[in-house]
Design a protein around this motif. Structure first.
Motif, PDB file in Angstrom:
ATOM      1  N   SER A   1       8.603 -30.253 -30.326  1.00 53.49           N
ATOM      2  CA  SER A   1       8.949 -28.852 -30.530  1.00 53.49           C
ATOM      3  C   SER A   1       8.959 -28.508 -32.015  1.00 53.49           C
ATOM      4  CB  SER A   1      10.312 -28.563 -29.901  1.00 53.49           C
ATOM      5  OG  SER A   1      10.768 -27.302 -30.301  1.00 53.49           O
ATOM      6  N   SER A   2       9.560 -29.376 -32.784  1.00 50.54           N
ATOM      7  CA  SER A   2       9.604 -29.170 -34.228  1.00 50.54           C
ATOM      8  C   SER A   2       8.185 -29.209 -34.807  1.00 50.54           C
ATOM      9  CB  SER A   2      10.478 -30.252 -34.854  1.00 50.54           C
ATOM     10  OG  SER A   2      10.352 -30.245 -36.234  1.00 50.54           O
TER      11      SER A   2
ATOM     12  N   LEU B   1       5.571 -28.303 -33.425  1.00 50.37           N
ATOM     13  CA  LEU B   1       4.846 -27.079 -33.078  1.00 50.37           C
ATOM     14  C   LEU B   1       5.442 -25.855 -33.770  1.00 50.37           C
ATOM     15  CD1 LEU B   1       4.353 -27.982 -29.341  1.00 50.37           C
ATOM     16  CD2 LEU B   1       2.539 -27.697 -31.018  1.00 50.37           C
ATOM     17  N   GLY B   2       6.364 -26.084 -34.688  1.00 53.98           N
ATOM     18  CA  GLY B   2       6.825 -24.996 -35.545  1.00 53.98           C
ATOM     19  C   GLY B   2       8.163 -24.385 -35.171  1.00 53.98           C
ATOM     20  N   ALA B   3       8.890 -24.958 -34.202  1.00 53.10           N
ATOM     21  CA  ALA B   3      10.170 -24.374 -33.808  1.00 53.10           C
ATOM     22  C   ALA B   3      11.270 -24.812 -34.769  1.00 53.10           C
ATOM     23  CB  ALA B   3      10.516 -24.784 -32.387  1.00 53.10           C
ATOM     24  N   LYS B   4      12.066 -23.849 -35.219  1.00 54.82           N
ATOM     25  CA  LYS B   4      13.212 -24.194 -36.055  1.00 54.82           C
ATOM     26  C   LYS B   4      14.249 -24.900 -35.176  1.00 54.82           C
ATOM     27  CE  LYS B   4      12.663 -20.548 -39.437  1.00 54.82           C
ATOM     28  NZ  LYS B   4      11.533 -19.822 -38.814  1.00 54.82           N
ATOM     29  N   PRO B   5      15.160 -25.665 -35.784  1.00 53.02           N
ATOM     30  CA  PRO B   5      16.088 -26.468 -34.984  1.00 53.02           C
ATOM     31  C   PRO B   5      16.836 -25.689 -33.902  1.00 53.02           C
ATOM     32  CG  PRO B   5      16.253 -27.083 -37.273  1.00 53.02           C
ATOM     33  CD  PRO B   5      15.287 -25.933 -37.230  1.00 53.02           C
TER      34      PRO B   5
ATOM     35  N   ARG C   1      15.946 -23.024 -32.371  1.00 52.48           N
ATOM     36  CA  ARG C   1      15.027 -22.600 -31.305  1.00 52.48           C
ATOM     37  C   ARG C   1      14.635 -23.795 -30.441  1.00 52.48           C
ATOM     38  NH1 ARG C   1      12.876 -17.887 -30.724  1.00 52.48           N
ATOM     39  NH2 ARG C   1      10.913 -18.734 -29.955  1.00 52.48           N
ATOM     40  N   THR C   2      14.527 -24.959 -31.058  1.00 53.78           N
ATOM     41  CA  THR C   2      14.299 -26.167 -30.275  1.00 53.78           C
ATOM     42  C   THR C   2      15.467 -26.368 -29.322  1.00 53.78           C
ATOM     43  OG1 THR C   2      12.973 -27.234 -31.972  1.00 53.78           O
ATOM     44  CG2 THR C   2      14.069 -28.685 -30.403  1.00 53.78           C
TER      45      THR C   2
ATOM     46  N   GLN D   1      15.174 -23.690 -26.490  1.00 56.64           N
ATOM     47  CA  GLN D   1      14.001 -23.753 -25.622  1.00 56.64           C
ATOM     48  C   GLN D   1      13.805 -25.100 -24.948  1.00 56.64           C
ATOM     49  OE1 GLN D   1      10.613 -21.141 -27.492  1.00 56.64           O
ATOM     50  NE2 GLN D   1      11.596 -22.294 -29.101  1.00 56.64           N
ATOM     51  N   ILE D   2      14.305 -26.144 -25.554  1.00 60.09           N
ATOM     52  CA  ILE D   2      14.078 -27.483 -24.986  1.00 60.09           C
ATOM     53  C   ILE D   2      15.399 -28.124 -24.553  1.00 60.09           C
ATOM     54  CG2 ILE D   2      13.011 -29.740 -25.355  1.00 60.09           C
ATOM     55  CD1 ILE D   2      11.041 -27.422 -25.647  1.00 60.09           C
TER      56      ILE D   2
ATOM     57  N   PRO E   1      17.649 -25.860 -21.783  1.00 58.51           N
ATOM     58  CA  PRO E   1      17.106 -25.810 -20.415  1.00 58.51           C
ATOM     59  C   PRO E   1      17.070 -27.182 -19.749  1.00 58.51           C
ATOM     60  CG  PRO E   1      15.558 -24.802 -21.963  1.00 58.51           C
ATOM     61  CD  PRO E   1      16.710 -25.294 -22.773  1.00 58.51           C
TER      62      PRO E   1
ATOM     63  N   SER F   1      12.845 -20.352 -21.485  1.00 58.66           N
ATOM     64  CA  SER F   1      12.235 -21.005 -22.637  1.00 58.66           C
ATOM     65  C   SER F   1      11.281 -20.087 -23.401  1.00 58.66           C
ATOM     66  CB  SER F   1      11.483 -22.245 -22.184  1.00 58.66           C
ATOM     67  OG  SER F   1      10.459 -21.853 -21.309  1.00 58.66           O
ATOM     68  N   ILE F   2      10.941 -18.966 -22.800  1.00 54.36           N
ATOM     69  CA  ILE F   2       9.983 -18.079 -23.471  1.00 54.36           C
ATOM     70  C   ILE F   2      10.696 -17.167 -24.469  1.00 54.36           C
ATOM     71  CG2 ILE F   2       8.414 -16.135 -23.014  1.00 54.36           C
ATOM     72  CD1 ILE F   2       7.399 -17.674 -20.678  1.00 54.36           C
ATOM     73  N   MET F   3      12.033 -17.179 -24.411  1.00 55.18           N
ATOM     74  CA  MET F   3      12.813 -16.338 -25.322  1.00 55.18           C
ATOM     75  C   MET F   3      12.219 -16.279 -26.724  1.00 55.18           C
ATOM     76  SD  MET F   3      16.747 -17.112 -24.499  1.00 55.18           S
ATOM     77  CE  MET F   3      16.611 -18.848 -24.712  1.00 55.18           C
TER      78      MET F   3
ATOM     79  N   HIS G   1       8.651 -28.679 -38.945  1.00 56.43           N
ATOM     80  CA  HIS G   1       8.300 -27.352 -38.427  1.00 56.43           C
ATOM     81  C   HIS G   1       7.739 -26.421 -39.493  1.00 56.43           C
ATOM     82  CE1 HIS G   1      12.670 -27.052 -39.349  1.00 56.43           C
ATOM     83  NE2 HIS G   1      12.347 -25.855 -39.783  1.00 56.43           N
TER      84      HIS G   1
ATOM     85  N   ASN H   1      -0.282 -30.813 -36.808  1.00 56.95           N
ATOM     86  CA  ASN H   1       0.173 -31.006 -35.425  1.00 56.95           C
ATOM     87  C   ASN H   1      -0.171 -32.398 -34.952  1.00 56.95           C
ATOM     88  OD1 ASN H   1      -0.414 -27.630 -35.049  1.00 56.95           O
ATOM     89  ND2 ASN H   1       1.519 -28.543 -34.426  1.00 56.95           N
TER      90      ASN H   1
ATOM     91  N   PHE I   1       6.376 -30.696 -22.445  1.00 60.73           N
ATOM     92  CA  PHE I   1       7.660 -30.173 -22.005  1.00 60.73           C
ATOM     93  C   PHE I   1       7.696 -30.085 -20.479  1.00 60.73           C
ATOM     94  CE2 PHE I   1       6.899 -27.981 -26.196  1.00 60.73           C
ATOM     95  CZ  PHE I   1       7.612 -28.922 -26.912  1.00 60.73           C
TER      96      PHE I   1
ATOM     97  N   TYR J   1       3.172 -22.817 -26.648  1.00 65.87           N
ATOM     98  CA  TYR J   1       4.474 -23.028 -27.301  1.00 65.87           C
ATOM     99  C   TYR J   1       4.421 -22.797 -28.811  1.00 65.87           C
ATOM    100  CZ  TYR J   1       9.061 -25.083 -28.196  1.00 65.87           C
ATOM    101  OH  TYR J   1      10.360 -25.282 -28.582  1.00 65.87           O
TER     102      TYR J   1
ATOM    103  N   GLN K   1       6.258 -19.688 -31.479  1.00 64.12           N
ATOM    104  CA  GLN K   1       7.238 -19.939 -32.537  1.00 64.12           C
ATOM    105  C   GLN K   1       6.901 -19.170 -33.811  1.00 64.12           C
ATOM    106  OE1 GLN K   1       9.620 -21.579 -31.133  1.00 64.12           O
ATOM    107  NE2 GLN K   1       8.205 -21.897 -29.434  1.00 64.12           N
TER     108      GLN K   1
END
Ligand SMILES: Nc1ncnc2c1ncn2[C@@H]1O[C@H](COP(=O)(O)OP(=O)(O)O)[C@@H](O)[C@H]1O
Ligand SMILES: [Mg+2]
Lengths: 283, 373
Positions: free
Chosen positions: A179-180, A182-186, A188-189, A192-193, A196, A281-283, B88, B93, B102, B113, B117
């Motif tokens: 997740s990180s 792919l660019g998600a900040k902590p 948001r990880t 989303q992960i 859930p 998770s789409i939030m 991030h 990648n 996931f 995904y 982001q």
């Protein structure tokens, strides 16, 4: 031995237990609830709805149970989740076991003794005395809903922590890295992960605590001091003090009914949440 | 340097370095997982880290991705030092070893995904469009609504690939992506991956312990051993001019004979082998007189014949491979070695049977003199 008989044998102990300890007593209670009070206490068999018609007299007990049980569950969840998260994700593996043991240490003494400790802490010479010392006078804690909530959270926290801990612990940490990556900040990880994927643990913990809370009687009795009482207290009162078994049975049946309804509702909510986890998770 | 100048920056000078490792080391407690890595990765190339399990390949990759901070040295992306930049924030990648998809999302949700982001947010329609295109690229168009656990290993791998490339990273890191696939699927995926790299122009960094995979796919290979880079070069360079016995043995197969240097003249050196024979060879590394060395001769550069020159051997095994025949031969003092005979020469001069006496010879130019370890 065929497959079938083997399966039956596997189920036999639990099945017998279930029958003897649950179905039979429940049936007895159900039958009693249509009876009348015998002059000397106990039941006279009858078929009357009189006891059920009388239920509103015990409305306060139901109201207390139905408000404090969900609130207590929710508060326990809010306190338990960060703790479980810390234990499962952040804690040094070397300390994990020790920290987990610390969580259950309170269980080593009886809830009765621990509740007495709270009676002292919340009572006149405990925390209120301290507050008075810093200038906050006239604050009463013991025998209030607050005291009951404190007791509830204190007593039930481990039951909430463990299922959540288990679901967070088995969460594949590489998913968090992915997740990180792919660019998600902590945070948001987390949303989303982590969150859930820990829903099963949350659901189990809440269910466990909630169901047990619905039948709770010791904590309200000790920390609510007869002012904040649960259905459980009403039952004790009816069966042991006033010896009105018929009415007590009706109250018990009503409690079981309320429990069944809430739990069914809750299960449907959870499975809906499970089915729409992608939306979360789409939030 | 002992490794004859092959280590270090041998990337084409006209290409821009997209990522660099400068004296990078990483230790986990007492374990030195990576030691003094120096490497420049140029834009658009396909680079592989090749080495046995535990030699630090994943660690090197994770430092590029941002999951590990180097203990020493600098990691650069696009000319900037990024040692402490979080994963991030990096335009990089990764395709994880077991894919790390996931489980609570569908195929399409997994793939989209990274795009979800982005801030400022991308329009939903644009995300959907890119996801559709990525699904097409990895040939999974009909699977967008599938759950991850409904996909086979090969399909999951393509989802992981799509999830990474959709972000158009500057660097795509792949950690043994084919390890979990069966042989046939692996071959297919290798070709697909190469096509994809050419088509997208993304720089690929692949980690593998499979020499065949590295040789067939990479522009350059970085051979690793016990946390160090031993040699960097194109597959041909590594095959023709390995700088050590380790590399010669890891890239292709070779016959090794140990001995020491007695004489050097011009481009050749004379080696006294351990069995007392004296042979000529071509130095692959700097040599000093008396130095312990090892001679490497590739099986296809050995000639099996009935003339009077060369060493006397007995044929112990014969495997017919179509255009080649592989012989396992035995020499009294040199021991067993492999010879690969082309079909044409077998047709001209006749083949050999198990038990036949024969002779083996090779050119001094084919006998590469290397460090013995
Ligand atoms: N997080 C870690 N903690 C401790 N040791 C590690 C860690 N990651 C890797 N190592 C050690 O570093 C060495 C290199 O590991 P790795 O980079 O995974 O090798 P490879 O990918 O080539 O198999 C191994 O000895 C491994 O045990
Ligand atoms: Mg690895």
């Amino acid at each position: 031995m065929t497959h079938r008989t083997r399966n039956w044998l596997l189920l036999a102990p639990a099945g017998t237990w279930f029958l003897v300890m649950l179905i039979i007593p429940l049936s007895v209670v159900f039958i009693f609830s249509f009876g009348e009070r015998a002059p000397s206490g106990g039941v006279v068999p009858a078929f009357t709805f009189e006891q059920y018609a009388n239920l509103p007299a015990r409305w306060t007990a139901f109201k207390n149970t139905m408000t404090l049980a969900p609130i207590g569950t929710l508060l326990a969840l809010l306190i338990a989740y960060p703790l479980a998260y810390f234990l499962a994700v952040k804690a040094n593996p070397k300390w994990k076991t020790i920290l987990l043991v610390l969580v259950i240490v309170p269980f080593w003494t009886s809830i009765l003794i621990r509740s007495y400790a709270w009676i002292f802490l919340l009572g006149g010479r405990g925390i209120p005395a301290l507050l008075e010392w810093v200038g906050l006078e006239g604050i009463r804690l013991i025998n209030t809903p607050f005291a009951v909530l404190v007791g509830i959270i204190y007593g039930y926290l481990p039951l909430m922590v463990f299922p959540i801990y288990v679901s967070l612990d088995k969460l594949d940490k590489r998913l968090l890295e992915a997740s990180s990556d792919l660019g998600a900040k902590p945070w948001r990880t987390f949303l989303q992960i982590t969150l859930p994927l820990s829903i099963p643990g949350i659901a189990t913990g809440c269910m466990l605590v909630f169901i047990l809370l619905m039948g709770e009687y010791l904590i309200p009795a000790l920390l609510g001091g007869g002012k904040v009482f649960f259905v459980g207290n009403a039952l004790v009162d009816l069966f042991l003090q006033s010896r009105n078994w018929a009415y007590g049975s009706a109250v018990a049946v009503a409690l079981v009914a309320v429990m069944l309804i809430t739990v069914t509702f809750y299960m449907r909510l959870i499975s809906r949440l499970g089915a729409s986890r992608e939306d979360v998770s789409i939030m | 340097m002992e490794n004859g100048g092959y280590v270090g920056d041998s990337s084409p000078a006209n290409k821009k370095a997209i990522a660099e490792l400068r004296g990078v080391s990483k230790s986990f407690g007492d374990v030195l997982a990576a030691s003094d890595l120096n490497l420049s990765i140029s834009a658009g190339e396909f680079l592989s880290f090749l080495g046995p399990s535990g030699c630090g390949k994943t660690t090197a990759l994770r430092m590029l991705a941002g999951f590990e901070t180097p203990t020493e040295g600098e990691v650069l992306l696009d000319g900037e030092v990024v040692n402490t930049l979080d994963a991030h924030h990096r335009p990089v990648n990764m395709v994880f070893q077991q894919y790390a998809l996931f489980p609570h999302m569908t195929v399409a949700q997994n793939i989209g995904y990274g795009l979800r982001q982005r801030r400022p947010r991308l329009p939903k329609a644009q995300i959907a469009e890119k996801v559709t295109k990525a699904l097409e690229i990895v040939r999974l168009s009909d699977f967008e609504d599938r759950k991850i656990w409904e996909m086979s290993g090969g399909q999951q791998q393509r989802v992981a690939l799509a999830r990474a490339i959709i972000n158009e990273p500057k660097l795509l890191l792949l950690d043994e992506p084919m390890a979990a696939l069966d042989r046939k699927l692996r071959k297919e995926m290798q070709i697909e991956l190469q096509d994809l790299q050419r088509q997208l122009g993304i720089t690929f960094v692949l980690v593998t312990h499979d020499q065949e995979e590295a040789l067939s796919m990479s522009d350059r290979i970085c051979i690793m051993r016990e946390g160090r880079i031993v040699q960097i070069g194109s597959p041909q360079e590594l095959y023709d001019r390995p700088n050590s016995r380790y590399v010669a043995g890891f890239v292709g197969t070779s016959n090794f004979f140990s001995g020491n240097v007695t004489d050097q003249n011009g481009g050749l050196a004379t080696i006294l082998l351990d069995n007392g024979m004296s042979v000529q060879g071509t130095p692959g590394v700097e040599l000093a007189e008396g130095q312990d060395v090892c001679i490497s001769v590739r099986p296809e550069q050995m000639k099996l014949h009935r003339q009077s020159d060369g060493v006397k051997v007995e044929v112990h095994n014969r495997i017919f491979l179509g255009e080649h025949t592989e012989y396992l031969v035995n020499h009294e003092t040199l021991g067993d070695f492999l010879v690969l005979s082309p079909r044409q020469s077998e047709l001209n001069e006749g083949g050999f049977e198990v038990g036949d006496q024969a002779r083996v010879s090779w050119d001094a130019s084919a006998a590469l003199i290397l460090n013995p370890n």
